[in-house]
Design a protein around this motif. Sequence first.
Motif, PDB file in Angstrom:
ATOM      1  N   ARG A  59       2.901 -51.978  -7.398  1.00 33.37           N
ATOM      2  CA  ARG A  59       2.424 -51.214  -6.192  1.00 33.37           C
ATOM      3  C   ARG A  59       2.841 -50.091  -6.679  1.00 33.37           C
ATOM      4  NH1 ARG A  59       6.968 -53.659  -3.458  1.00 33.37           N
ATOM      5  NH2 ARG A  59       8.233 -52.743  -5.075  1.00 33.37           N
ATOM      6  N   GLN A  61       2.519 -45.666  -6.507  1.00 29.34           N
ATOM      7  CA  GLN A  61       1.943 -44.189  -5.881  1.00 29.34           C
ATOM      8  C   GLN A  61       1.614 -42.992  -6.741  1.00 29.34           C
ATOM      9  OE1 GLN A  61       4.786 -43.678  -2.394  1.00 29.34           O
ATOM     10  NE2 GLN A  61       5.824 -45.142  -3.334  1.00 29.34           N
ATOM     11  N   THR A  63      -1.126 -42.459  -8.414  1.00 29.68           N
ATOM     12  CA  THR A  63      -1.775 -42.878  -9.495  1.00 29.68           C
ATOM     13  C   THR A  63      -3.133 -42.275  -9.533  1.00 29.68           C
ATOM     14  OG1 THR A  63      -0.088 -44.547  -9.818  1.00 29.68           O
ATOM     15  CG2 THR A  63      -2.261 -44.770 -10.884  1.00 29.68           C
ATOM     16  N   VAL A  65      -7.246 -42.855 -10.217  1.00 33.73           N
ATOM     17  CA  VAL A  65      -8.151 -44.190 -10.211  1.00 33.73           C
ATOM     18  C   VAL A  65      -9.275 -43.790 -11.047  1.00 33.73           C
ATOM     19  CG1 VAL A  65      -9.010 -46.252  -9.237  1.00 33.73           C
ATOM     20  CG2 VAL A  65      -6.907 -45.497  -8.450  1.00 33.73           C
ATOM     21  N   PRO A  76      -5.003 -42.643  -4.399  1.00 29.44           N
ATOM     22  CA  PRO A  76      -4.866 -43.195  -3.255  1.00 29.44           C
ATOM     23  C   PRO A  76      -3.300 -43.269  -2.860  1.00 29.44           C
ATOM     24  CG  PRO A  76      -5.952 -44.684  -4.594  1.00 29.44           C
ATOM     25  CD  PRO A  76      -5.616 -43.688  -5.467  1.00 29.44           C
ATOM     26  N   VAL A  79      -1.610 -47.962  -4.673  1.00 28.95           N
ATOM     27  CA  VAL A  79      -2.522 -48.746  -5.535  1.00 28.95           C
ATOM     28  C   VAL A  79      -1.730 -50.254  -5.775  1.00 28.95           C
ATOM     29  CG1 VAL A  79      -3.732 -49.003  -7.936  1.00 28.95           C
ATOM     30  CG2 VAL A  79      -3.626 -46.590  -6.766  1.00 28.95           C
ATOM     31  N   SER A  95     -10.537 -48.623 -12.387  1.00 25.64           N
ATOM     32  CA  SER A  95     -10.809 -49.198 -10.953  1.00 25.64           C
ATOM     33  C   SER A  95     -10.958 -50.708 -10.900  1.00 25.64           C
ATOM     34  CB  SER A  95     -12.096 -48.604 -10.256  1.00 25.64           C
ATOM     35  OG  SER A  95     -13.290 -48.830 -10.825  1.00 25.64           O
ATOM     36  N   VAL A  98      -7.861 -52.880 -10.315  1.00 27.43           N
ATOM     37  CA  VAL A  98      -7.359 -52.687  -9.005  1.00 27.43           C
ATOM     38  C   VAL A  98      -7.619 -53.750  -8.130  1.00 27.43           C
ATOM     39  CG1 VAL A  98      -6.845 -50.925  -6.851  1.00 27.43           C
ATOM     40  CG2 VAL A  98      -6.992 -50.002  -9.249  1.00 27.43           C
ATOM     41  N   VAL A 101      -6.544 -50.788  -2.748  1.00 26.89           N
ATOM     42  CA  VAL A 101      -6.109 -49.211  -2.281  1.00 26.89           C
ATOM     43  C   VAL A 101      -5.673 -49.107  -0.891  1.00 26.89           C
ATOM     44  CG1 VAL A 101      -7.291 -48.224  -4.587  1.00 26.89           C
ATOM     45  CG2 VAL A 101      -8.361 -48.300  -2.062  1.00 26.89           C
ATOM     46  N   TYR A 121     -14.442 -46.050  -3.510  1.00 28.77           N
ATOM     47  CA  TYR A 121     -13.723 -47.068  -4.014  1.00 28.77           C
ATOM     48  C   TYR A 121     -14.915 -48.276  -3.766  1.00 28.77           C
ATOM     49  CZ  TYR A 121      -9.470 -44.445  -2.781  1.00 28.77           C
ATOM     50  OH  TYR A 121      -8.352 -43.530  -2.951  1.00 28.77           O
ATOM     51  N   ILE A 126     -13.421 -52.153  -6.072  1.00 29.13           N
ATOM     52  CA  ILE A 126     -12.166 -52.233  -5.689  1.00 29.13           C
ATOM     53  C   ILE A 126     -12.231 -53.346  -4.373  1.00 29.13           C
ATOM     54  CG2 ILE A 126     -10.064 -51.453  -4.638  1.00 29.13           C
ATOM     55  CD1 ILE A 126     -10.523 -48.652  -6.268  1.00 29.13           C
ATOM     56  N   TYR A 129      -9.899 -52.177   0.585  1.00 25.64           N
ATOM     57  CA  TYR A 129      -9.427 -50.940   0.869  1.00 25.64           C
ATOM     58  C   TYR A 129      -8.812 -51.015   2.263  1.00 25.64           C
ATOM     59  CZ  TYR A 129     -10.041 -45.876   2.117  1.00 25.64           C
ATOM     60  OH  TYR A 129      -9.979 -44.710   2.428  1.00 25.64           O
TER      61      TYR A 129
END
Length: 192
Positions: A59, A61, A63, A65, A76, A79, A95, A98, A101, A121, A126, A129
């Motif tokens: 998890r 934060q 970051t 993409v 985001p 992620v 992506s 992932v 997000v 996204y 992804i 979302y």
Amino acid sequence: MTAVDDRGMTKFFEEFEPPEGIKVELLRGEIVMMATPDLVHNRIVETVLDQIPRKRWERLQTTDVDIIDEASEPIPDLVVLERGVVPDSAGLLPSQLVAMVVEVVSKTSVDRDYGIKRSIYAAGKIPAYLIIDPIVAHCVLLTDPIGEGDQADYRGQWITKFGDPVLLESLGVELETSEFGTLTGVRRHRLP
């Protein structure tokens, strides 16, 4: 600012050092700067983090993409990806690695979170979302990305009021939303 040459904007963005306390994203060739988030935002992200099992999921934060074939490097609010799929050291997170997000809406990010980021996204394929909106007190889960570029979107959309659980089926998590705070004194926007 909109770029005439996305490659030039991407190069500029890679070398750009924002002032401390400013979050900067590249969204389809446009550089977007935002102030750091408020307490409601941060507490919502923390509540989501606490509910996604760390043993199976990373998890992350703040970051960036990497969206293939896009002049975009979104950041985001959260992620989520399977533990162990990313090398120990990486710049941009591809992506395709992932799983989900999460964006928490602010009074200045409504249009981006529901609009351009939805398309970006989805273009990045992804699978999920999650938009958490403390202005209207609901979550929007988008799944099943289709299409390319500006035409990309999600086929599945579920809207859940704060207080009701959100089933994050792909993660095997039922997200409790009753602790999510709301923003007061902000004009409500129209639902997507």
